[in-house]
Design a protein around this motif. Structure first.
Motif, PDB file in Angstrom:
ATOM      1  N   LEU A   3       7.498  35.938  27.463  1.00 33.33           N
ATOM      2  CA  LEU A   3       8.232  36.836  28.352  1.00 33.33           C
ATOM      3  C   LEU A   3       9.665  36.935  27.848  1.00 33.33           C
ATOM      4  O   LEU A   3      10.374  35.931  27.784  1.00 33.33           O
ATOM      5  CB  LEU A   3       8.201  36.285  29.785  1.00 33.33           C
ATOM      6  CG  LEU A   3       9.039  36.996  30.840  1.00 33.33           C
ATOM      7  CD1 LEU A   3       8.630  38.450  30.973  1.00 33.33           C
ATOM      8  CD2 LEU A   3       8.917  36.275  32.165  1.00 33.33           C
ATOM      9  N   ASP A   4      10.078  38.133  27.466  1.00 31.61           N
ATOM     10  CA  ASP A   4      11.446  38.337  26.983  1.00 31.61           C
ATOM     11  C   ASP A   4      12.362  38.604  28.171  1.00 31.61           C
ATOM     12  O   ASP A   4      12.472  39.717  28.650  1.00 31.61           O
ATOM     13  CB  ASP A   4      11.502  39.491  25.990  1.00 31.61           C
ATOM     14  CG  ASP A   4      12.846  39.563  25.270  1.00 31.61           C
ATOM     15  OD1 ASP A   4      13.777  38.815  25.642  1.00 31.61           O
ATOM     16  OD2 ASP A   4      12.964  40.365  24.319  1.00 31.61           O
ATOM     17  N   ALA A   5      13.013  37.533  28.650  1.00 31.57           N
ATOM     18  CA  ALA A   5      13.937  37.652  29.779  1.00 31.57           C
ATOM     19  C   ALA A   5      15.380  37.722  29.311  1.00 31.57           C
ATOM     20  O   ALA A   5      16.299  37.542  30.111  1.00 31.57           O
ATOM     21  CB  ALA A   5      13.741  36.477  30.742  1.00 31.57           C
ATOM     22  N   ASP A   6      15.582  37.992  28.030  1.00 29.12           N
ATOM     23  CA  ASP A   6      16.939  38.256  27.534  1.00 29.12           C
ATOM     24  C   ASP A   6      17.163  39.749  27.700  1.00 29.12           C
ATOM     25  O   ASP A   6      16.853  40.542  26.820  1.00 29.12           O
ATOM     26  CB  ASP A   6      17.079  37.834  26.076  1.00 29.12           C
ATOM     27  CG  ASP A   6      18.507  37.955  25.567  1.00 29.12           C
ATOM     28  OD1 ASP A   6      19.320  38.649  26.227  1.00 29.12           O
ATOM     29  OD2 ASP A   6      18.817  37.359  24.526  1.00 29.12           O
ATOM     30  N   LEU A   7      17.662  40.115  28.851  1.00 34.38           N
ATOM     31  CA  LEU A   7      17.795  41.529  29.200  1.00 34.38           C
ATOM     32  C   LEU A   7      19.057  42.160  28.638  1.00 34.38           C
ATOM     33  O   LEU A   7      19.273  43.352  28.790  1.00 34.38           O
ATOM     34  CB  LEU A   7      17.746  41.689  30.724  1.00 34.38           C
ATOM     35  CG  LEU A   7      16.494  41.132  31.398  1.00 34.38           C
ATOM     36  CD1 LEU A   7      16.561  41.344  32.914  1.00 34.38           C
ATOM     37  CD2 LEU A   7      15.233  41.733  30.815  1.00 34.38           C
ATOM     38  N   ARG A   8      19.875  41.362  27.978  1.00 34.19           N
ATOM     39  CA  ARG A   8      21.111  41.876  27.398  1.00 34.19           C
ATOM     40  C   ARG A   8      20.948  42.179  25.903  1.00 34.19           C
ATOM     41  O   ARG A   8      21.420  43.184  25.412  1.00 34.19           O
ATOM     42  CB  ARG A   8      22.243  40.898  27.628  1.00 34.19           C
ATOM     43  CG  ARG A   8      22.520  40.708  29.120  1.00 34.19           C
ATOM     44  CD  ARG A   8      23.312  39.433  29.390  1.00 34.19           C
ATOM     45  NE  ARG A   8      23.223  39.026  30.768  1.00 34.19           N
ATOM     46  CZ  ARG A   8      23.915  39.538  31.767  1.00 34.19           C
ATOM     47  NH1 ARG A   8      24.768  40.509  31.545  1.00 34.19           N
ATOM     48  NH2 ARG A   8      23.776  39.077  32.985  1.00 34.19           N
ATOM     49  N   ARG A   9      20.278  41.276  25.184  1.00 37.80           N
ATOM     50  CA  ARG A   9      20.015  41.472  23.751  1.00 37.80           C
ATOM     51  C   ARG A   9      18.561  41.095  23.459  1.00 37.80           C
ATOM     52  O   ARG A   9      18.284  40.095  22.805  1.00 37.80           O
ATOM     53  CB  ARG A   9      20.962  40.621  22.920  1.00 37.80           C
ATOM     54  CG  ARG A   9      22.400  41.120  22.994  1.00 37.80           C
ATOM     55  CD  ARG A   9      23.329  40.378  22.110  1.00 37.80           C
ATOM     56  NE  ARG A   9      22.755  40.139  20.783  1.00 37.80           N
ATOM     57  CZ  ARG A   9      23.302  39.355  19.889  1.00 37.80           C
ATOM     58  NH1 ARG A   9      24.404  38.726  20.154  1.00 37.80           N
ATOM     59  NH2 ARG A   9      22.737  39.174  18.719  1.00 37.80           N
ATOM     60  N   SER A  51      11.179  43.013  27.241  1.00 40.31           N
ATOM     61  CA  SER A  51      12.208  43.088  28.284  1.00 40.31           C
ATOM     62  C   SER A  51      12.106  44.372  29.097  1.00 40.31           C
ATOM     63  O   SER A  51      12.419  44.386  30.272  1.00 40.31           O
ATOM     64  CB  SER A  51      13.593  42.982  27.661  1.00 40.31           C
ATOM     65  OG  SER A  51      13.787  44.043  26.748  1.00 40.31           O
ATOM     66  N   GLY A  52      11.677  45.454  28.461  1.00 38.80           N
ATOM     67  CA  GLY A  52      11.591  46.734  29.154  1.00 38.80           C
ATOM     68  C   GLY A  52      12.893  47.496  29.097  1.00 38.80           C
ATOM     69  O   GLY A  52      13.844  47.087  28.417  1.00 38.80           O
ATOM     70  N   PRO A  53      12.974  48.607  29.820  1.00 33.22           N
ATOM     71  CA  PRO A  53      14.189  49.425  29.818  1.00 33.22           C
ATOM     72  C   PRO A  53      15.409  48.632  30.300  1.00 33.22           C
ATOM     73  O   PRO A  53      15.295  47.779  31.180  1.00 33.22           O
ATOM     74  CB  PRO A  53      13.866  50.555  30.800  1.00 33.22           C
ATOM     75  CG  PRO A  53      12.379  50.583  30.877  1.00 33.22           C
ATOM     76  CD  PRO A  53      11.921  49.183  30.652  1.00 33.22           C
ATOM     77  N   ARG A  54      16.534  48.914  29.721  1.00 33.31           N
ATOM     78  CA  ARG A  54      17.779  48.232  30.098  1.00 33.31           C
ATOM     79  C   ARG A  54      18.136  48.558  31.548  1.00 33.31           C
ATOM     80  O   ARG A  54      17.883  49.656  32.032  1.00 33.31           O
ATOM     81  CB  ARG A  54      18.938  48.674  29.201  1.00 33.31           C
ATOM     82  CG  ARG A  54      18.730  48.339  27.743  1.00 33.31           C
ATOM     83  CD  ARG A  54      19.353  47.011  27.419  1.00 33.31           C
ATOM     84  NE  ARG A  54      19.039  46.628  26.051  1.00 33.31           N
ATOM     85  CZ  ARG A  54      19.922  46.210  25.195  1.00 33.31           C
ATOM     86  NH1 ARG A  54      21.194  46.140  25.532  1.00 33.31           N
ATOM     87  NH2 ARG A  54      19.570  45.855  23.992  1.00 33.31           N
ATOM     88  N   ASP A  84      11.914  33.548  27.078  1.00 32.17           N
ATOM     89  CA  ASP A  84      13.123  33.567  26.258  1.00 32.17           C
ATOM     90  C   ASP A  84      14.246  34.154  27.098  1.00 32.17           C
ATOM     91  O   ASP A  84      14.094  35.231  27.675  1.00 32.17           O
ATOM     92  CB  ASP A  84      12.888  34.418  25.002  1.00 32.17           C
ATOM     93  CG  ASP A  84      14.113  34.446  24.101  1.00 32.17           C
ATOM     94  OD1 ASP A  84      14.813  33.415  24.001  1.00 32.17           O
ATOM     95  OD2 ASP A  84      14.381  35.507  23.499  1.00 32.17           O
ATOM     96  N   THR A  85      15.348  33.413  27.187  1.00 28.55           N
ATOM     97  CA  THR A  85      16.504  33.877  27.957  1.00 28.55           C
ATOM     98  C   THR A  85      17.714  34.002  27.035  1.00 28.55           C
ATOM     99  O   THR A  85      17.693  33.486  25.919  1.00 28.55           O
ATOM    100  CB  THR A  85      16.856  32.900  29.099  1.00 28.55           C
ATOM    101  OG1 THR A  85      17.256  31.652  28.540  1.00 28.55           O
ATOM    102  CG2 THR A  85      15.695  32.715  30.056  1.00 28.55           C
ATOM    103  N   PRO A  86      18.776  34.627  27.508  1.00 24.37           N
ATOM    104  CA  PRO A  86      19.998  34.675  26.704  1.00 24.37           C
ATOM    105  C   PRO A  86      20.618  33.279  26.596  1.00 24.37           C
ATOM    106  O   PRO A  86      20.197  32.353  27.304  1.00 24.37           O
ATOM    107  CB  PRO A  86      20.917  35.615  27.477  1.00 24.37           C
ATOM    108  CG  PRO A  86      20.278  35.887  28.767  1.00 24.37           C
ATOM    109  CD  PRO A  86      18.901  35.352  28.760  1.00 24.37           C
ATOM    110  N   PRO A  87      21.615  33.124  25.763  1.00 23.64           N
ATOM    111  CA  PRO A  87      22.276  31.819  25.634  1.00 23.64           C
ATOM    112  C   PRO A  87      22.832  31.330  26.977  1.00 23.64           C
ATOM    113  O   PRO A  87      23.449  32.086  27.722  1.00 23.64           O
ATOM    114  CB  PRO A  87      23.409  32.078  24.640  1.00 23.64           C
ATOM    115  CG  PRO A  87      22.943  33.269  23.856  1.00 23.64           C
ATOM    116  CD  PRO A  87      22.154  34.102  24.815  1.00 23.64           C
ATOM    117  N   LEU A  88      22.595  30.063  27.246  1.00 23.55           N
ATOM    118  CA  LEU A  88      22.953  29.450  28.527  1.00 23.55           C
ATOM    119  C   LEU A  88      24.451  29.504  28.828  1.00 23.55           C
ATOM    120  O   LEU A  88      24.843  29.733  29.960  1.00 23.55           O
ATOM    121  CB  LEU A  88      22.478  27.994  28.541  1.00 23.55           C
ATOM    122  CG  LEU A  88      22.790  27.158  29.776  1.00 23.55           C
ATOM    123  CD1 LEU A  88      22.098  27.748  31.001  1.00 23.55           C
ATOM    124  CD2 LEU A  88      22.347  25.728  29.562  1.00 23.55           C
TER     125      LEU A  88
END
Length: 136
Positions: A3-9, A51-54, A84-88
């Motif tokens: 699951l790509d939960a890095d919604l910023r990059r 992640s899907g659409p921004r 996967d999340t963005p950097p903590l």
């Protein structure tokens, strides 16, 4: 499932060569189902939910009841759910997701001053009662 939960990059769709037209954001916002958004990868047994659409409010999306419902659906349908999340230390998103998962693996880029950064990350994860099972 990844699951790509890095919604910023987001990167999973590019790494695995799948479309990110539908994904986590579209599922949480109700514009698609998980079945519609899931993509098979070339790796046997690995699916990706991109992640899907921004969206303009990634942090709010990851603390919503709909996100928790999505996690529950993935847990029911898959043996492992890797998120996967963005950097903590960059944004609050990972600290919001950490209490919702069974375990956290903290990944770090080794640098000269890695220890204080690692300690700060561990402190944040401890403060949300995350279960850290490894560091890479």
């Amino acid at each position: 499932v990844l699951l790509d939960a890095d919604l910023r990059r987001p990167r999973a769709s590019k790494i695995f060569g799948v479309s990110d037209e539908l994904g986590l954001t579209s599922c949480v916002m109700g514009s698609s189902t998980v079945a519609e958004a899931l993509k098979q990868t070339s790796i046997e047994g690995l699916s990706v939910l991109a992640s899907g659409p921004r969206v303009g409010n990634p942090s709010e999306l990851l603390v919503s009841p709909e996100f928790e419902k999505l996690l529950g659906e993935l847990r029911r349908d898959f043996e492992f759910v890797v998120i996967d999340t963005p950097p903590l230390l960059s944004v609050s998103d990972p600290a919001s997701v950490a209490p919702l998962v069974d375990a956290v693996i903290l990944t770090m880029r080794l640098r000269r001053n890695s220890r204080p950064i690692a300690e700060q990350a561990k402190h944040i994860l401890d403060s949300v009662d995350a279960r850290i099972v490894g560091i890479t």
